[in-house]
Structure formats: C-alpha cells, structure tokens
Design a protein around this motif. Sequence first.
Motif, PDB file in Angstrom:
ATOM      1  N   UNK A   1       0.807  -1.217   0.000  1.00  0.00           N
ATOM      2  CA  UNK A   1       0.000   0.000   0.000  1.00  0.00           C
ATOM      3  C   UNK A   1       0.842   1.270   0.000  1.00  0.00           C
ATOM      4  N   UNK A   2       2.140   1.132  -0.224  1.00  0.00           N
ATOM      5  CA  UNK A   2       2.989   2.319  -0.371  1.00  0.00           C
ATOM      6  C   UNK A   2       2.646   3.023  -1.682  1.00  0.00           C
ATOM      7  N   UNK A   3       2.530   4.339  -1.643  1.00  0.00           N
ATOM      8  CA  UNK A   3       2.110   5.094  -2.824  1.00  0.00           C
ATOM      9  C   UNK A   3       3.178   6.100  -3.234  1.00  0.00           C
ATOM     10  N   UNK A   4       3.176   6.391  -4.536  1.00  0.00           N
ATOM     11  CA  UNK A   4       4.053   7.443  -5.033  1.00  0.00           C
ATOM     12  C   UNK A   4       3.310   8.768  -5.019  1.00  0.00           C
ATOM     13  N   UNK A   5       3.910   9.807  -5.580  1.00  0.00           N
ATOM     14  CA  UNK A   5       3.306  11.143  -5.547  1.00  0.00           C
ATOM     15  C   UNK A   5       1.979  11.204  -6.294  1.00  0.00           C
ATOM     16  N   UNK A   6       1.779  10.324  -7.258  1.00  0.00           N
ATOM     17  CA  UNK A   6       0.531  10.299  -8.025  1.00  0.00           C
ATOM     18  C   UNK A   6      -0.516   9.386  -7.406  1.00  0.00           C
ATOM     19  N   UNK A   7      -0.192   8.758  -6.269  1.00  0.00           N
ATOM     20  CA  UNK A   7      -1.138   7.884  -5.595  1.00  0.00           C
ATOM     21  C   UNK A   7      -1.135   6.458  -6.100  1.00  0.00           C
ATOM     22  N   UNK A   8      -0.142   6.078  -6.906  1.00  0.00           N
ATOM     23  CA  UNK A   8      -0.067   4.715  -7.441  1.00  0.00           C
ATOM     24  C   UNK A   8       0.522   3.780  -6.398  1.00  0.00           C
TER      25      UNK A   8
ATOM     26  N   UNK B   1      16.819 -11.137 -10.144  1.00  0.00           N
ATOM     27  CA  UNK B   1      17.401 -12.275  -9.454  1.00  0.00           C
ATOM     28  C   UNK B   1      18.232 -11.761  -8.282  1.00  0.00           C
ATOM     29  N   UNK B   2      18.136 -12.462  -7.173  1.00  0.00           N
ATOM     30  CA  UNK B   2      18.824 -12.056  -5.956  1.00  0.00           C
ATOM     31  C   UNK B   2      19.619 -13.240  -5.413  1.00  0.00           C
ATOM     32  N   UNK B   3      20.845 -12.970  -5.031  1.00  0.00           N
ATOM     33  CA  UNK B   3      21.728 -14.054  -4.598  1.00  0.00           C
ATOM     34  C   UNK B   3      21.302 -14.635  -3.266  1.00  0.00           C
ATOM     35  N   UNK B   4      20.766 -13.793  -2.375  1.00  0.00           N
ATOM     36  CA  UNK B   4      20.385 -14.247  -1.037  1.00  0.00           C
ATOM     37  C   UNK B   4      19.097 -13.556  -0.613  1.00  0.00           C
ATOM     38  N   UNK B   5      18.391 -14.090   0.383  1.00  0.00           N
ATOM     39  CA  UNK B   5      17.231 -13.382   0.927  1.00  0.00           C
ATOM     40  C   UNK B   5      17.578 -12.007   1.480  1.00  0.00           C
ATOM     41  N   UNK B   6      18.758 -11.863   2.043  1.00  0.00           N
ATOM     42  CA  UNK B   6      19.180 -10.554   2.554  1.00  0.00           C
ATOM     43  C   UNK B   6      19.239  -9.541   1.415  1.00  0.00           C
ATOM     44  N   UNK B   7      19.820  -9.940   0.297  1.00  0.00           N
ATOM     45  CA  UNK B   7      19.898  -9.049  -0.866  1.00  0.00           C
ATOM     46  C   UNK B   7      18.501  -8.697  -1.375  1.00  0.00           C
ATOM     47  N   UNK B   8      17.604  -9.658  -1.349  1.00  0.00           N
ATOM     48  CA  UNK B   8      16.229  -9.411  -1.780  1.00  0.00           C
ATOM     49  C   UNK B   8      15.562  -8.353  -0.915  1.00  0.00           C
ATOM     50  N   UNK B   9      15.647  -8.490   0.401  1.00  0.00           N
ATOM     51  CA  UNK B   9      14.979  -7.538   1.290  1.00  0.00           C
ATOM     52  C   UNK B   9      15.620  -6.157   1.208  1.00  0.00           C
ATOM     53  N   UNK B  10      16.945  -6.106   1.102  1.00  0.00           N
ATOM     54  CA  UNK B  10      17.613  -4.806   0.947  1.00  0.00           C
ATOM     55  C   UNK B  10      17.126  -4.098  -0.313  1.00  0.00           C
ATOM     56  N   UNK B  11      17.042  -4.845  -1.418  1.00  0.00           N
ATOM     57  CA  UNK B  11      16.602  -4.248  -2.677  1.00  0.00           C
ATOM     58  C   UNK B  11      15.139  -3.838  -2.609  1.00  0.00           C
ATOM     59  N   UNK B  12      14.312  -4.632  -1.950  1.00  0.00           N
ATOM     60  CA  UNK B  12      12.886  -4.318  -1.868  1.00  0.00           C
ATOM     61  C   UNK B  12      12.644  -3.065  -1.036  1.00  0.00           C
ATOM     62  N   UNK B  13      13.293  -2.957   0.108  1.00  0.00           N
ATOM     63  CA  UNK B  13      13.133  -1.767   0.944  1.00  0.00           C
ATOM     64  C   UNK B  13      13.593  -0.519   0.194  1.00  0.00           C
ATOM     65  N   UNK B  14      14.733  -0.605  -0.492  1.00  0.00           N
ATOM     66  CA  UNK B  14      15.239   0.545  -1.253  1.00  0.00           C
ATOM     67  C   UNK B  14      14.281   0.912  -2.383  1.00  0.00           C
ATOM     68  N   UNK B  15      13.688  -0.079  -3.035  1.00  0.00           N
ATOM     69  CA  UNK B  15      12.775   0.185  -4.138  1.00  0.00           C
ATOM     70  C   UNK B  15      11.487   0.844  -3.648  1.00  0.00           C
ATOM     71  N   UNK B  16      10.988   0.413  -2.501  1.00  0.00           N
ATOM     72  CA  UNK B  16       9.795   1.042  -1.924  1.00  0.00           C
ATOM     73  C   UNK B  16      10.092   2.495  -1.569  1.00  0.00           C
ATOM     74  N   UNK B  17      11.261   2.754  -1.019  1.00  0.00           N
ATOM     75  CA  UNK B  17      11.626   4.132  -0.671  1.00  0.00           C
ATOM     76  C   UNK B  17      11.720   5.003  -1.916  1.00  0.00           C
TER      77      UNK B  17
ATOM     78  N   UNK C   1       8.105   5.790  -3.108  1.00  0.00           N
ATOM     79  CA  UNK C   1       7.365   6.748  -2.291  1.00  0.00           C
ATOM     80  C   UNK C   1       8.063   8.099  -2.175  1.00  0.00           C
ATOM     81  N   UNK C   2       9.292   8.174  -2.671  1.00  0.00           N
ATOM     82  CA  UNK C   2      10.020   9.430  -2.569  1.00  0.00           C
ATOM     83  C   UNK C   2      10.722   9.613  -1.246  1.00  0.00           C
ATOM     84  N   UNK C   3      10.984   8.514  -0.538  1.00  0.00           N
ATOM     85  CA  UNK C   3      11.802   8.624   0.663  1.00  0.00           C
ATOM     86  C   UNK C   3      11.154   8.180   1.943  1.00  0.00           C
ATOM     87  N   UNK C   4       9.902   7.808   1.953  1.00  0.00           N
ATOM     88  CA  UNK C   4       9.285   7.378   3.202  1.00  0.00           C
ATOM     89  C   UNK C   4       7.927   6.765   2.963  1.00  0.00           C
ATOM     90  N   UNK C   5       7.432   6.000   3.942  1.00  0.00           N
ATOM     91  CA  UNK C   5       6.126   5.368   3.846  1.00  0.00           C
ATOM     92  C   UNK C   5       5.257   5.847   4.995  1.00  0.00           C
TER      93      UNK C   5
END
Length: 386
Positions: free
Chosen positions: A320-327, A339-355, A358-362
């Motif tokens: 439910x994280x949204x960008x500036x347009x509400x998407x 593709x992610x080498x480890x679960x740690x890499x997956x979660x790091x990439x996912x958190x960074x992508x969500x940020x 949303x432009x920096x925060x949720x």
Amino acid sequence: MPRRARPRADAPRAGDEAPEGMPSPRFASWLPAILIVGGVVYDISSPPAYTAAPFFAAAPLVAAPLYPLRLTALTGALAVTAACLLAELHGVRDWAQSATEIATVVTVALLALLISHVVRRGGRRLASARGIAEAAQRAVLPVPPARLAGLDVAARYVAAEQDAAIGGDLYAVQDTPHGVRMLIGDVRGKGLGAVEVVAITVGAFREAAEQEATLEGLALRLERALQRERARRADFEQIEGFITAVLAEIPRGDSLLRLINRGHPAPLLLHADGSVRSAEPEVPALPLGMGDLGAWPDRVEELPFAEGVTLLLFTDGVSEARDAQGTFYDPEARLRGRRFATPVELLDALVADVERHTGGGTTDDMALLALRRAPVTSGAVPEHAP
C-alpha cells in the motif's frame, strides 16, 4: 549593515542529513566561526554608522544546536569579546548605543547556553528512548538466524515513524518438530496498545508452533489467545481488534509449502529464473481475532517449494505504499525478472525500491520475511536434523 532584526539560526544538528536546500552538516558546523569572522571583517570595512552586532548575536544561536555546551559558551564569549574590542577600536561615540549592542550579544549568548542545555537533554532522552525501543524490538521481534533447518532466512522491520523501532507489524520464524513455521501479521491500530498485542501474538505463536501438530491447530491457538486478551481488556475491541496474518509451514524433508491466509497480502514465490508467483488464497478468510463473527474451518493451501525458490512474506506497508501520483507499489511486478543471490539481498533491494517509489518514506510500517530453500550439497547433513 543597517540595524535590523537578528537573523534566524535554523542550522540542522551536526550529523543529521540536511534537507534539500539546507546547508550540509559539515558546512553548518563552521557557521558560528564564519559569522564571527565575517562580523569582524564587516565592522572594520563598513562605515561607523553600520554595526556587526547581528553577526555576533547569531553566532552563539547557531552554535547552540550544533555544539556541546562548552563550545557554545566559548562561541558566545568570543562573540562578546569581538563586539567589545571593535567598540574600543572605533572609539565609543555613543555609549548608550554601544552598551545596547554589547548587551544584546550577551543576552543572546546566554539564551544560546539555555538552548544548548535543552537540546543536549532532549538528545539524551531521545537516545534513551531509542535504546528502549531497540531492546523492545529485539525482545519481541528477535532477528532470526541466517540459516535454519536448511533454509536461508532474512527479516526486516522498517518503521514509518522516524526514530521508532517497532509498531503494529510482526513476524516470527521457528524450527519445530513439524518443520519450519513462520508468521507475519499486521495489528489493527498503532502505538503501545498495538505493540502489546504484537507481544501477545508472537508469544502465543512461539508456544503453539511447537505443540500443535497442524497449521490449522496453530491458527486456532492464536485465535484463542486474542479472544482471551479481549476478555481481559475491556477496550481491546475498540483499539486493536484483529490481526491480518499469514501462517506458513515448510515440512522437514519435503519440497512443500503450506499456507493459511487470514486477510493478509498474499506471499510471493520468487523462482531462480526471475519469475514471480503470487500465492493468493483460493477462499478469502477473516483476520485473526474476528472469530466472534462466525466460525469456519481454516483451509490450508499446499504449494511446491523446490530448491532455489524464495518465499517472500510482507505486510501492507509494502503493497500500500504510494508514489506522488497515488499509485500503489506492486511488489510482484517490481520484482519480476530480477534475481537475488540471497534473501538478505532481496529484502535490501525491496526496501530501497519502496523508498524510491514513495520518494523517501512510507506512511505505514513494513515487516518483511524471506526464506529460500538452499541446495543441499553432497554429503552435507541438514541443520537441526533429528
């Protein structure tokens, strides 16, 4: 400069990230010295009718949130000394005016000492609160081991509120006689009440995961724990009445995944070729804690879980994280083809992508749990083997 109101001193605290358009922390730490030196240069090079008192008054104010108390006092003393020496250098023509300017600098320097003391005390209290929050998080949501019963494991908790460490989202993973069992959930509500329900739910899971032979029995135990809490607290239903959750089980030695979804965002299965599958439940179910609205048997769904496949569980702070347009953020679409080498890499990439999305925060907390069935090497003995 002509006499005017003293400039504001809104410098950010040293070490904090400066907002866009604000001076960097490194530059801000030099501002008090720059103001004093600039005031001296300005006073010497300008006509006698102009005063550098605003420069000297601003220096200790800027130092107050940036420096320790002693350095703030030193800055104030230097500013007052500079004002007195310049008045003596030019010769005092108007005693009242000169005394007023020096008294202004002295008064502001004293106020800066008070501000510095308040800021330091607030900083100590904040550090103490952060330490308590971190201890609470480690106690309620301990970091799972990186490897558990042949599975690579990673977990993250990202609080929406700055400086908060824990909220109403929860996760747990545990090796049991029935296989590796896990829980991810989201408590309705915020604040300490939600944290209390998180502690109750995780505690009930830890005990029941060992004792219950089936995933259905585990879900029923959590339901009963919430019902007991409702009976104990008269305000429970009005504050935190239910929990959306996913219960999962990976039996030992089987390439199988069992799921019960209680009104929670569907987990994702990420395959080694970059494909992503959403484990949507066939029949929707009400969240945990809503058993008084009706009783129905839980339906366990079974999915293949082969070597190299990663199970990703997350709360609605991700979906439910949204960008500036509400998407809304779509983790299935954003992770497909990656593709992610480890679960740690997956979660790091996912958190960074969500940020980034949303432009920096949720606006909501995010709890994430990822498990991958690692290939068993020839001759290796699986961990926690009976």
